[in-house]
Design an enzyme around this catalytic site. Structure first.
Site: not given
Length: 715
Positions: A286, A306-308, A329, A556, A591, A612, A615
């Site tokens: 972001q 190719y990680g997240w 994603q 955020w 959040h 999201e 959390y």
């Protein structure tokens, strides 16, 4: 994002030494002019009086900004009204708005201690009505001392206004030590050394205070620019092809073990890249816009390995080759042209993109709008043919498709901007705005103890290098009046330790002016609560003005870093839209502790939304909306009769208590003119459940497989 971990900050001491030798924009001295300000220094300040007629006419009523309330004294002479300005002020004007019971004889006096008084003005022939008095004097306390009444009543003032002398800095000037300007006459080795030094300092400096802008004058450069936190790389040409990087403008995630989900707060703008090996890498999440860019090759959006990754935003760009999201994603691309698009994971949205894949949601997860309904590109800094800095302000466009450049608009010389530095106060900035200047924030951290008020139509407020504004003592750091054409771009608002009710307000409550022909725009404006410190803010962005354009925000509430906790970095809502006909592109809101977005205005439009949920609710009981489990991510008010949104995703990751359930991801009135397209919910790793996608439609998002639940259209 999924899941985020606190990084180890690896800031080398050598980098600080090297940075002290970096190339900066040339310094120029700036002079300041004195002017009588327009702000009422008495409004809301403590006021006392020799007497009051009754409880309904207190001294405070004369300084409350309300012309319908008044102070009235007892029916005798002498009487006085006194206001404490809070500190010693240079007073240049006093305005007395008398009721019919006025003074024929009175003095206006000033004092440093409220004991010894000096006359600024006196008369024995007062006329009542509104008296505007030009005065000169210095003091903390101002007193109106009446000695003779015009009537048998007491003395009565609707309002007492006090204007003070302000310094009005001129426009233009140097861009400060955190702006690094390169030109083709410099050696590639020296430019590369500077780029490497900045990156060494910023690669893992996620919550540090350093800020940088890397500006390239027109020409060709054989360098590779790795871009770390709070770093913006920008071309200074009128168009992107005026500056060419033969190499890379690169973001990878080696600092975080190949996980790009925390590659925030960095940007690339207004230049072209001929990438080494044919592919440029931009593995971001972001608050990392890729604007007005031309890539003469492919664009890889994933980290090495190719990680997240959890981005992202492209606008007004041309990618000659293929865009390769791989592990991303979700992603939003607006008004660009691309040679191809490789794949999609959950939510890939295209608006006005030439070469975009066809509409196919839910599989592949592509949401494609042929045109963007209304756009205006972000203002940007460039150097004209004479070597002078200008800010280009692009024009409003309708039903757009493809990149805008070269495009039409207006150039504003930097001499018409106040070039702010981190040492500037809100009062200084307001004085510059009041004098008619636009505003350019150079990179750095700005603490403001009062609101920055943007009141003039068509004012441009532009930040470089993630200029960051922190409110002190619970102030609202910025308010924009309900006027045409204000543009605010390139800023990060970071909540302070004392709760602010709002971080940015666009238009006052009840705004109703039409701005259809010249809207207010908010572009690459970011909000943060916690992470760098324990911040608090009830709502991050409130939009009251009609027709406002929101073009890429990330609001955020921090889930990692310093000052993090359910009762520590408190924040209810990221965005509240009260204005009608507001259009939003690229909403990233995460959040918050209640609704993430509340949309109250009519005929609103959102194209791409990523969220999201918080959390950290400690329990289900702690996160209830009345009798409903949790809060939806996106709430359209029950009173709304027309709204439309495309490409929306809401995720949960309740890692404190994975048994928590959110009843739904989206909440809306059921109305044929309130329409949603391409929605999804997902539980990240099975940490919690979202029971329905929209209202009571759609099954539960749950389980460790992290499989989205998708709805193509609602209703």
């Amino acid at each position: 994002m999924h899941p985020r971990r606190s990084p180890a900050l690896l800031v080398a001491a050598l980098a600080a030494l090297l940075l002290s030798f970096l190339v900066t924009a040339p310094a120029q001295a700036r002079a300041e002019a004195l002017a009588c300000g327009t702000t009422n220094a008495a409004q809301g300040r403590p006021a006392t009086a020799s007497s009051t007629e009754n409880a309904g006419t207190p001294a405070s009523a004369a300084v409350d900004g309300n012309a319908g309330t008044r102070w009235s004294s007892a029916f005798s002479d002498p009487q006085w009204l006194q206001v404490d300005l809070g500190s010693s002020q240079e007073i240049c004007q006093v305005v007395l708005q008398w009721e019919t019971a006025y003074a024929t004889a009175f003095r206006v006096q000033v004092s440093g201690d409220a004991a010894t008084w000096t006359d600024l003005y006196s008369t024995t022939t007062g006329t009542g009505g509104t008296q505007t008095l030009t005065v000169a004097g210095t003091g903390r306390y101002l007193r109106v001392h009446g000695t003779a009444r015009a009537t048998g009543w007491g003395y009565s003032l609707w309002e007492l206004a006090v204007r003070t002398t302000t310094t009005t800095p001129p426009g233009g000037g140097d861009l400060g030590p955190n702006v690094h300007v390169f030109d083709p006459s410099m050696s590639s080795a020296s430019i590369q050394a500077t780029l490497n030094s900045v990156f060494t300092q910023m690669e893992s400096n996620q919550f540090g205070t350093q800020r940088h802008a890397l500006l390239f004058k027109p020409g060709s450069y054989n360098v590779t620019a790795d871009i770390g936190f709070y770093t913006s790389i920008m071309g200074l040409g009128r168009n992107p092809d005026d500056v060419t990087i033969n190499g890379q403008v690169r973001v990878d995630a080696g600092w975080f073990g190949g996980n790009a989900t925390q590659n925030f707060w960095r940007s690339a703008e207004n230049l072209s890249i001929t990438p080494t090996g044919g592919t440029n890498q931009w593995a971001v999440s972001q608050a990392a816009p890729f604007r007005r860019m031309h890539v003469r090759g492919n664009l890889n959006l994933a980290p090495s390995g190719y990680g997240w990754a959890s981005g992202g935003y492209i606008a007004d760009s041309r990618i000659d080759g293929t865009v390769q999201p791989y592990s991303q994603q979700q992603w939003f691309t607006r008004d660009s042209s691309i040679g191809g698009w490789l794949n999609g994971v959950w939510n890939m949205v295209f608006s006005g993109v030439e070469g975009a894949p066809a509409q196919s949601f839910p599989e592949p997860p592509y949401t494609t709008l042929a045109n963007s309904p209304v756009t205006r590109e972000k203002p940007y800094l460039y150097v004209d043919s004479a070597g002078a800095y200008q800010v280009f302000v692009p024009s409003l466009r309708q039903n757009t498709r493809g990149a805008s450049w070269p495009g039409t608009g207006t150039s504003i010389p930097l001499t018409q901007f106040y070039v702010a530095k981190p040492s500037d106060t809100a009062a200084t900035i307001n004085a510059a705005l009041a004098s008619g200047l636009n505003l350019l924030f150079t990179p750095g951290i700005y603490h403001v103890g009062q609101t920055i008020n943007v009141t003039r139509p068509n004012t441009v407020v532009l930040g470089l290098g993630y200029a960051t504004i922190i409110p002190d003592n619970g102030a609202v750091p910025m308010k924009v009046a309900d006027v045409d054409g204000v543009r605010v771009a390139g800023l990060l608002f970071d909540a302070g330790s004392v709760n602010s009710p709002i971080l940015m307000e666009v238009g006052p409550p009840g705004s109703s002016a039409s701005h259809a022909a010249n809207p207010i725009s908010i572009q690459d404006v970011f909000f943060r609560i916690g992470g760098a410190h324990a911040g608090k803010a009830t709502t991050s962005l409130v939009v009251n003005s009609d027709h406002t354009l929101i073009d890429h925000i990330w609001a955020w509430r921090g889930d990692h870093g310093a000052g993090i906790g359910w009762t520590v970095n408190t924040a209810d809502t990221g965005l509240i839209v009260n204005g009608d006909d507001v259009t939003a592109y690229g909403l990233f809101v995460e959040h918050y502790q209640k609704y993430q977005v509340i949309w109250n205005g009519q005929r609103g439009r959102t194209i791409f939304f990523q969220n999201e949920m918080p959390y950290d609710p400690p329990s289900q009981a702690a996160w209830m909306n009345g009798s409903t489990r949790g809060y939806a991510a996106y709430k359209v008010a029950d009173s709304v009769t027309s709204h439309e949104a495309w490409g929306l995703g809401a995720y949960c990751y309740f890692n404190v208590d994975p048994s928590i359930v959110a009843e739904r991801g989206f909440e809306t009135p059921v109305n044929p003119n309130v329409r949603f397209h391409s929605l999804l919910t997902v539980s990240l790793g099975g940490n919690g459940t979202i029971n329905h996608v929209v209202n009571n439609t759609g099954g539960p998002a749950q389980g460790t497989a992290t499989v989205p639940v998708k709805i193509v259209n609602f209703p």
